[in-house]
Design an enzyme around this catalytic site. Structure first.
Site, PDB file in Angstrom:
ATOM      1  N   ASP A   1      14.022 -25.441  35.035  1.00  0.00           N
ATOM      2  CA  ASP A   1      13.631 -24.048  35.285  1.00  0.00           C
ATOM      3  C   ASP A   1      12.829 -23.440  34.142  1.00  0.00           C
ATOM      4  O   ASP A   1      12.656 -22.208  34.099  1.00  0.00           O
ATOM      5  CB  ASP A   1      14.880 -23.193  35.539  1.00  0.00           C
ATOM      6  CG  ASP A   1      15.311 -23.209  36.995  1.00  0.00           C
ATOM      7  OD1 ASP A   1      14.550 -23.727  37.833  1.00  0.00           O
ATOM      8  OD2 ASP A   1      16.407 -22.703  37.304  1.00  0.00           O
TER       9      ASP A   1
ATOM     10  N   HIS B   1       6.769 -22.811  40.121  1.00  0.00           N
ATOM     11  CA  HIS B   1       7.442 -22.801  38.832  1.00  0.00           C
ATOM     12  C   HIS B   1       7.746 -24.214  38.352  1.00  0.00           C
ATOM     13  O   HIS B   1       7.909 -24.449  37.157  1.00  0.00           O
ATOM     14  CB  HIS B   1       8.728 -21.952  38.881  1.00  0.00           C
ATOM     15  CG  HIS B   1       9.896 -22.623  39.527  1.00  0.00           C
ATOM     16  ND1 HIS B   1      10.175 -22.516  40.872  1.00  0.00           N
ATOM     17  CD2 HIS B   1      10.877 -23.402  39.004  1.00  0.00           C
ATOM     18  CE1 HIS B   1      11.265 -23.183  41.141  1.00  0.00           C
ATOM     19  NE2 HIS B   1      11.715 -23.741  40.043  1.00  0.00           N
TER      20      HIS B   1
ATOM     21  N   ASP C   1      25.519 -25.605  40.551  1.00  0.00           N
ATOM     22  CA  ASP C   1      25.696 -24.660  39.451  1.00  0.00           C
ATOM     23  C   ASP C   1      25.370 -23.230  39.862  1.00  0.00           C
ATOM     24  O   ASP C   1      26.157 -22.316  39.636  1.00  0.00           O
ATOM     25  CB  ASP C   1      24.833 -25.058  38.256  1.00  0.00           C
ATOM     26  CG  ASP C   1      25.090 -24.156  37.054  1.00  0.00           C
ATOM     27  OD1 ASP C   1      26.003 -24.458  36.275  1.00  0.00           O
ATOM     28  OD2 ASP C   1      24.394 -23.136  36.903  1.00  0.00           O
TER      29      ASP C   1
ATOM     30  N   ASP D   1      26.524 -17.755  40.612  1.00  0.00           N
ATOM     31  CA  ASP D   1      26.182 -16.486  41.244  1.00  0.00           C
ATOM     32  C   ASP D   1      27.363 -15.897  42.010  1.00  0.00           C
ATOM     33  O   ASP D   1      27.546 -14.677  42.039  1.00  0.00           O
ATOM     34  CB  ASP D   1      24.984 -16.665  42.173  1.00  0.00           C
ATOM     35  CG  ASP D   1      23.688 -16.882  41.415  1.00  0.00           C
ATOM     36  OD1 ASP D   1      23.701 -16.736  40.179  1.00  0.00           O
ATOM     37  OD2 ASP D   1      22.662 -17.197  42.043  1.00  0.00           O
TER      38      ASP D   1
ATOM     39  N   ASN E   1      33.199 -29.608  54.034  1.00  0.00           N
ATOM     40  CA  ASN E   1      32.934 -29.090  52.696  1.00  0.00           C
ATOM     41  C   ASN E   1      31.430 -28.921  52.477  1.00  0.00           C
ATOM     42  O   ASN E   1      30.971 -27.915  51.912  1.00  0.00           O
ATOM     43  CB  ASN E   1      33.531 -30.040  51.653  1.00  0.00           C
ATOM     44  CG  ASN E   1      33.560 -29.445  50.258  1.00  0.00           C
ATOM     45  OD1 ASN E   1      33.405 -28.250  50.064  1.00  0.00           O
ATOM     46  ND2 ASN E   1      33.744 -30.304  49.267  1.00  0.00           N
TER      47      ASN E   1
ATOM     48  N   ARG F   1      25.051 -20.969  50.731  1.00  0.00           N
ATOM     49  CA  ARG F   1      23.642 -20.662  50.478  1.00  0.00           C
ATOM     50  C   ARG F   1      23.169 -19.540  51.390  1.00  0.00           C
ATOM     51  O   ARG F   1      22.535 -18.579  50.948  1.00  0.00           O
ATOM     52  CB  ARG F   1      22.786 -21.912  50.699  1.00  0.00           C
ATOM     53  CG  ARG F   1      21.291 -21.674  50.475  1.00  0.00           C
ATOM     54  CD  ARG F   1      20.450 -22.824  51.004  1.00  0.00           C
ATOM     55  NE  ARG F   1      19.040 -22.663  50.654  1.00  0.00           N
ATOM     56  CZ  ARG F   1      18.180 -21.907  51.319  1.00  0.00           C
ATOM     57  NH1 ARG F   1      18.581 -21.244  52.407  1.00  0.00           N
ATOM     58  NH2 ARG F   1      16.924 -21.821  50.932  1.00  0.00           N
TER      59      ARG F   1
ATOM     60  N   ARG G   1      15.408   5.619  39.686  1.00  0.00           N
ATOM     61  CA  ARG G   1      15.921   5.143  40.968  1.00  0.00           C
ATOM     62  C   ARG G   1      15.206   5.801  42.148  1.00  0.00           C
ATOM     63  O   ARG G   1      15.774   5.961  43.238  1.00  0.00           O
ATOM     64  CB  ARG G   1      17.426   5.387  41.078  1.00  0.00           C
ATOM     65  CG  ARG G   1      18.275   4.628  40.089  1.00  0.00           C
ATOM     66  CD  ARG G   1      18.386   3.168  40.445  1.00  0.00           C
ATOM     67  NE  ARG G   1      19.162   2.963  41.648  1.00  0.00           N
ATOM     68  CZ  ARG G   1      19.412   1.762  42.170  1.00  0.00           C
ATOM     69  NH1 ARG G   1      18.924   0.676  41.583  1.00  0.00           N
ATOM     70  NH2 ARG G   1      20.127   1.634  43.254  1.00  0.00           N
TER      71      ARG G   1
END
Length: 535
Positions: free
Chosen positions: A83, A109, A172, A177, A212, A220, A295
């Site tokens: 990354d 990227h 990860d 997250d 699983n 996701r 905001r």
């Protein structure tokens, strides 16, 4: 003595970095990190750690794989550096900003990661990473150049798995997250790592882990739907993109991807740099930053999701978004020009409207991602196979994708005009679809329990009434071409802004769900018109 470091990570606990990893982490390029996000810094170390743990498991359980020390080193470094190439604000820069700043560029990227890796090694004189190492690391980051290698091609499945989408990168960041935003994850990545095997040069999983794995892909979907694409987060993202675009000509932000020395120091701090500047060329960007800080965000106006529902004696399609229906819907139907053409107030301009086309899925588009995964049984550890559909019907969801179009406005005072124009465009689209034999469209406006939303959705010759504008949309299922094998196909439009009650249509006491079968002699009852209320 090796220059090792131990890091206490909030997700994985104590992580040991060897000397070559330390030499990379301690460089200015890695420490600055174009994403300037401490979470991404931790994530990269976490991916490197998981890649190493998976390789250690393979070396211990399958000694016949003959994993070399160089391969092990390169896989760890690929995890560490995968990354590096993310720009400011991560995917905001890589996606929407670059798409609009340089529309003819195919830069990703991953390209940035490979460029910065070369620059990092050269400028810091890291001799432990050889030229062949660099080539392999960059190919592992890209994830799709395995054909160049004759042995151990499975290592391309570890960091960036282009075959199944199951890799330590996702292990990860899903876990990290979920912890950071307070979402509970229902899948167990440690089990997937512990009980995986390499068969025929491909990473395979125990058949008992099929559910699983499905939960992994469901995680996701949940993260993208509820976190990454949250309407407020998207409003902020669009404002950041506009800030960067307004400043691009003066600061040459998008051009930095061509110069590693410039790109390596481009961080989230670009916003503070613009804010501090007195340059008149950055005035528009500064005004947007001021609104962002107060905001005063771009306003979310409206959205709808497209759901395909067929009630039949057998399944015609198991996905919420049918391939049949996709033949009728495209982004060209929702262009700025077509929405503005529906503006009766004649006040809207293209810059007032943002169209957010969101195709959510579990990682493999309209396909079930589990279909691409190979499994093994404890009775034969050297034979891999795809799981049979009749084995998964008891637990795998029939929902693989969801197509949503959201409308934002840069000028909140024009929200009503934008909303009414979009509704008018939906009416036009409904006419276009029914005229071409489209079937099974429900337009939903609120994320409510799916069963409640579909409770009374089968009807004919009906209309719905909204609080705001008494919008009437009519349909008759007898006019539509019915897909082979189905008895009833419902076409409905629900367009209230924030309805809390879906009790509009009478289905004679039936409570259908997606995929439910109805009796062949079933007929829809006379619909009852009810007024929706708002929150």
């Amino acid at each position: 003595m090796e220059n090792k470091k131990v890091i206490n990570d909030p997700v994985h606990g104590f992580i040991e970095l060897n000397d070559v990893c330390v030499s990379v982490v301690d460089t200015p390029q890695f420490q600055v990190y174009p994403g300037a996000s401490h979470n991404r810094f931790e994530h990269s170390i976490g991916v490197s750690h998981l890649a190493n743990e998976l390789l250690k498991n393979f070396k211990s359980e399958q000694k016949n794989l003959h994993i070399s020390e160089d391969e092990e080193k390169c896989v760890r470094l690929a995890g560490l550096c995968h990354d590096l190439g993310h720009g400011p604000f991560s995917h905001i820069f890589d996606g929407e900003f670059m798409r609009r700043a340089r529309p003819n560029s195919n830069w990703t990227h991953e390209d940035g990661s490979q460029m910065l890796l070369d620059y990092l090694v050269d400028s810091n004189g890291i001799n432990d990473i050889t030229t062949p190492d660099l080539k392999l690391i960059k190919d592992l980051i890209k994830g799709d150049d395995r054909s160049k290698y004759s042995e151990n091609r499975f290592i391309f499945d570890i960091v960036a798995n282009k075959r199944t989408g199951i890799d330590v990168d996702k292990f990860d960041y899903f876990n990290r997250d979920c912890i950071n935003v307070g979402i509970k994850s229902n899948y167990d990545s440690s089990r997937l790592m512990k009980f995986s095997r390499v068969i025929d040069d491909e990473i395979c999983f125990n058949k008992n882990d099929a559910f699983n794995i499905h939960q992994l892909f469901q995680t996701r979907y949940s993260l993208f739907k509820n976190v990454y694409t949250h309407k407020t987060a998207k409003a902020v993202e669009y404002m950041i993109v506009d800030i960067l675009l307004e400043a691009d000509e003066y600061l040459q932000i998008s051009s930095s991807i061509d110069d590693p020395s410039q790109y390596s120091v481009l961080t989230d701090g670009i916003i503070q740099e613009i804010q501090r500047s007195k340059a008149p060329e950055l005035l528009k960007s500064r005004k947007l930053i001021e609104k962002l800080n107060k905001r005063e965000l771009y306003k979310w106006v409206k959205f709808f999701s497209l759901l395909f529902i067929v009630y039949s004696s057998r399944y015609v399609d198991k996905t919420l978004v049918s391939p049949v229906f996709r033949d009728f819907i495209s982004q060209e139907m929702f262009t700025l020009d077509k929405i503005i053409a529906c503006d009766e107030s004649k006040t809207l301009k293209p810059n007032d409207i943002i169209i957010d086309w969101m195709d959510l899925n579990m990682g493999q588009g309209k396909s079930d991602p589990v279909d691409n995964v190979k499994f093994f049984s404890k009775y034969n550890l050297n034979h891999s196979f795809h799981i049979r559909k009749d084995d998964e019907t008891l637990f795998l969801s029939k929902q693989n994708s969801e197509l949503t179009v959201r409308i934002f406005t840069r000028t909140p005072e024009k929200s009503v005009a934008v909303q009414q124009s979009f509704r008018k465009r939906l009416q036009d689209i409904s006419i276009e679809i029914t005229g071409r034999g489209g079937a099974g469209l429900i337009v939903e406006q609120e994320v409510v329990d799916l069963r409640n939303r579909l409770n009374h959705s089968i009807y004919s010759d009906d209309y719905c009434d909204t609080v705001e504008d008494n919008l009437t949309l009519k349909s008759n299922i007898d006019k539509f071409k019915t897909p082979p094998g189905s008895e009833k196909v419902g076409l409905g439009f629900v367009t209230s802004t924030t309805p809390t009650n879906r009790g509009i249509f009478n289905t004679g006491g039936l409570t259908p769900s997606i995929g439910d079968t109805l009796p062949n002699n079933w007929e829809s009852k006379s619909p009852q018109k009810k007024r929706m209320r708002e929150d």
